[in-house]
Design an enzyme around this catalytic site. Structure first.
Site, short mmCIF file in Angstrom:
data_model
loop_
_atom_site.label_atom_id
_atom_site.label_comp_id
_atom_site.label_asym_id
_atom_site.label_seq_id
_atom_site.Cartn_x
_atom_site.Cartn_y
_atom_site.Cartn_z
N LYS A 150 34.29 49.25 40.98
CA LYS A 150 35.71 49.06 41.24
C LYS A 150 36.18 50.15 42.21
O LYS A 150 35.78 51.30 42.09
CB LYS A 150 36.48 49.17 39.92
CG LYS A 150 38.00 49.17 40.08
CD LYS A 150 38.53 47.88 40.67
CE LYS A 150 39.97 47.98 41.14
NZ LYS A 150 40.36 46.81 41.95
N ALA A 174 46.18 40.69 43.27
CA ALA A 174 46.85 41.90 43.74
C ALA A 174 46.82 42.91 42.60
O ALA A 174 47.84 43.20 41.99
CB ALA A 174 48.27 41.60 44.19
N CYS A 216 41.78 47.16 51.86
CA CYS A 216 42.47 46.62 50.68
C CYS A 216 43.87 46.15 51.06
O CYS A 216 44.70 46.94 51.48
CB CYS A 216 42.58 47.63 49.55
SG CYS A 216 43.35 46.88 48.10
N GLY A 259 32.97 34.30 48.80
CA GLY A 259 32.79 32.93 48.32
C GLY A 259 31.38 32.49 47.99
O GLY A 259 31.15 31.30 47.79
N THR A 318 33.94 36.66 42.94
CA THR A 318 34.78 35.74 42.19
C THR A 318 34.02 34.74 41.32
O THR A 318 34.49 34.37 40.24
CB THR A 318 35.72 35.02 43.18
OG1 THR A 318 36.50 36.03 43.82
CG2 THR A 318 36.63 34.03 42.50
#
Ligand code: FAD
Ligand code: FMN
Ligand code: FES
Lengths: 254, 303
Positions: B45, B70, B129, B243, B265
């Site tokens: 992270k 966000a 970011c 993706g 994701t």
């Protein structure tokens, strides 16, 4: 194992109201590990995010989990179309559930609408020491009343239109009850009112919160909620620190 | 059994699959599913010099083929990471990449210095970011910005330095070239693409920050195109992401020019995805009699 992904076969499916469904799945080790107030993340084909649904029932002998959910959008609509014998891809059990403590205490379980299901399993060990105070829009939307009665719990119903039980809010009913602890789940205005009442009566209160989730396990930090600890405010996470929180630790925003 | 090992900026990975920053925390939650040594590496992270509280909720919205986030770089700060997370991560038998973000060049440099004294394998500099006012993205969107920040951090960084690029720019290959010329050892790309979703009942953006970063399958073709553009422009290795959700996507990204991959994701719908992608990749290589995965890098035959 704390939690895992498993394909779970649907063994029973019922429709409870116009848009609320009741599913039981074979969940093996997930059912053995589950505690009241925890939740599952259910995979919906083609969707990026799993749908969080509370665990409504845990049967350790049949190793099954029960979910009761309402159609709210595409994901829950898909779930409502599944049939007995289909398999669901489930990540469970997740989060920190209710801390039941001494079940000889007089407990009150306050539920509003689709917030009622997670309370059912938590109320079970309290038997007749528990009163379930459940609020719904109208008679046609009342769910799980008989299930709480099967737990041995006393049940009081409130409806917005008075078509069943008390005409008004669940918090009206709480005023006349005597209890040592509150467990609650439901819409935010209801939770706020219940927390206020708990603070006034100085009884401990545990509430279950909702937030949009991605990972469901505390890794992505997506499901933030404002919490308070030792006088300091911070963002905790509903999927890991909750969904159940002690009411005094929750900071209501906006 | 094909050879899945790859080397990026001198760091050997047992396979090309790295958990993407921000989707995997510091690894602990995913260690419940499988030993983390099944991964090529973990990009932690994003961390900042000082602890950050993150953005108010809601932080997440689902989108067609993906999601917006966000989170706002909620993290406990670099010192906490070094003391509390790194020792545990180090024991897991996989490469550990620290992902850093800052408000000023000085903050990036200070973090790079602190991390250079640790056992970290690589530093990934996030200058992309989109979810915090000063999340480094102001350095990441112009060539001069990228060049100056990369050069500055390079001087303070004794570890392999990877620069993570934002797709929210007009010519990503120029940005990559600027990072390379300033001393970056590798490029990672792409970060999220800025998006918005609106609740049609309340007429409010679903995300409290109004905008969020788009990730997930919807991003794949954009990422593949950009990786290929950058592959043709720079010599340093590229870690490709955006993706990837199945082994076929991984092969595409490698063919476009990636030397290794990050997986983000898809972990939310399938935490086991990296394990499945690694085995699918292995079978693909065997079926096509390709000896090692690194033979795929950049092998797309453009028309
Ligand atoms: C811990 C927890 C327990 C829950 N338990 C139950 C339950 O037992 N029964 C039940 O009917 N519902 C429950 N919900 C709410 C349920 O998750 C949402 O109704 C559901 O995700 C809606 O998905 P959809 O695809 O039908 O709706 P859409 O609106 O199409 O969903 C779009 C996105 O928003 C998310 N989302 C929408 N509404 C909510 C919400 N209220 N909370 C969190 N995410 C939301 C979805 O997960 C999805 O990512 C729970 C939510 C949480 C966080
Ligand atoms: C919830 C979430 C948090 C993220 N946090 C970070 C971060 O802290 N630092 C960073 O460099 N990228 C972050 N990213 C971006 C991912 O690392 C990755 O670049 C992007 O999601 C595209 O890959 P994917 O489609 O496989 O997820 C985050 C992504 C998501 C979804
Ligand atoms: S949903 Fe990822 S941290 Fe809660």
């Amino acid at each position: 194992m704390k939690y895992d992904v498993m394909l779970c076969k649907i063994t029973e499916k019922k429709q409870l109201t116009g848009d609320v469904f009741d599913l039981t799945v074979e969940a093996g080790p997930l059912a053995e590990a589950a505690r009241p107030g925890q939740f599952a993340q259910i995979y919906v084909p083609g969707k990026t995010l799993r749908r969080p649904i509370s665990i409504c029932g845990i049967d350790r002998t049949t190793k099954t989990l029960r979910f009761v959910f309402q159609i709210r959008g595409e994901g829950t609509a898909w779930l409502a179309e599944t049939k007995t014998g289909d398999s669901l891809d489930i990540l469970a059990p997740l989060g920190t559930g209710y801390d039941l403590g001494d079940t000889r205490r007089k407990a009150v379980f306050v539920g509003g609408g689709i917030g009622v299901p997670p309370l059912l399993e938590a109320a079970k060990p309290f038997g007749e020491n528990a009163t379930a105070v459940l609020g719904f829009r109208d008679k046609g939307n009342v769910i799980l009343k008989e299930d709480f009665e099967k737990n041995g719990n006393r049940v009081q119903i409130a409806t917005d239109d008075g078509s069943c039980g008390h005409h008004g809010l669940v918090t009206d009913l709480l005023k006349d009850l005597d209890f040592d602890i509150i467990f609650a789940c439901g819409p935010t205005p209801m939770l706020k009112a219940v927390c206020k009442l708990a603070a006034e009566r100085k009884v401990p209160c545990q509430i279950s919160l909702e937030e949009r989730m991605a990972c469901g396990i505390g890794a992505c930090l997506g499901c933030a909620c404002r919490l308070r600890k030792d006088g300091r405010e911070y963002y905790g996470h509903v999927c890991k620190d909750g969904p159940v929180f002690a009411s005094e630790n929750v900071v209501w925003e906006g | 059994m094909a050879d899945l090992k790859v080397t990026v900026a001198g760091v050997e990975l047992q396979n090309p699959l790295i958990a993407a920053s921000g989707t995997f925390g510091f690894g602990r939650e995913f260690a419940e599913f499988y030993p983390l040594r099944t991964l090529g590496g973990i990009s932690c992270k994003g961390i900042t010099l000082k602890e950050r509280p993150g953005n108010p909720p809601p932080r997440i919205a689902e989108t067609p083929g993906g999601m917006l986030n966000a989170v706002g770089l909620q993290n406990p700060g670099v010192d906490h990471f070094i003391k509390k997370d790194l020792p545990w991560l180090r024991e897991q038998g996989t490469a550990v990449i620290a992902n850093i973000a800052g408000n000023t060049p000085e903050e990036y440099c200070e973090m790079a210095e602190k991390l250079s004294d640790t056992s970290i394998d690589m530093i990934e500099m996030n200058i992309s970011c989109p979810n915090v006012k000063q999340g480094g993205v102001q350095f990441g969107t112009s060539c001069t910005g990228v060049e100056s920040i990369t050069a500055a951090v390079r001087k303070h960084c004794q570890k392999p330095l990877m620069v993570k690029l934002s797709p929210n720019v007009s010519d990503i290959s120029e940005i990559a070239a600027a990072a390379e010329s300033a001393g970056a050892d590798a490029i990672s790309m792409i970060n999220t693409l800025t998006g918005m979703r609106i609740d049609i009942q309340t007429r409010r953006p679903i995300i409290r920050n109004n905008t969020g970063g788009l990730s997930g399958s919807a991003l794949l073709p954009v990422a593949v195109r950009m990786v290929n553009q950058v592959y043709r422009r720079v010599k340093i290795p590229i870690v490709g992401m955006g993706g990837i959700s199945k082994w076929q996507d991984a092969v595409e990204m490698l063919l476009a020019g990636a030397s290794a991959l990050q997986i983000g994701t898809v972990l939310f719908s399938d935490p086991y995805a990296p394990v499945k992608i690694a085995s699918g990749l292995n079978e693909y290589l065997d079926r096509n009699r390709i000896a090692k995965v690194s033979d795929l890098t950049g092998q797309v035959q453009l028309w």
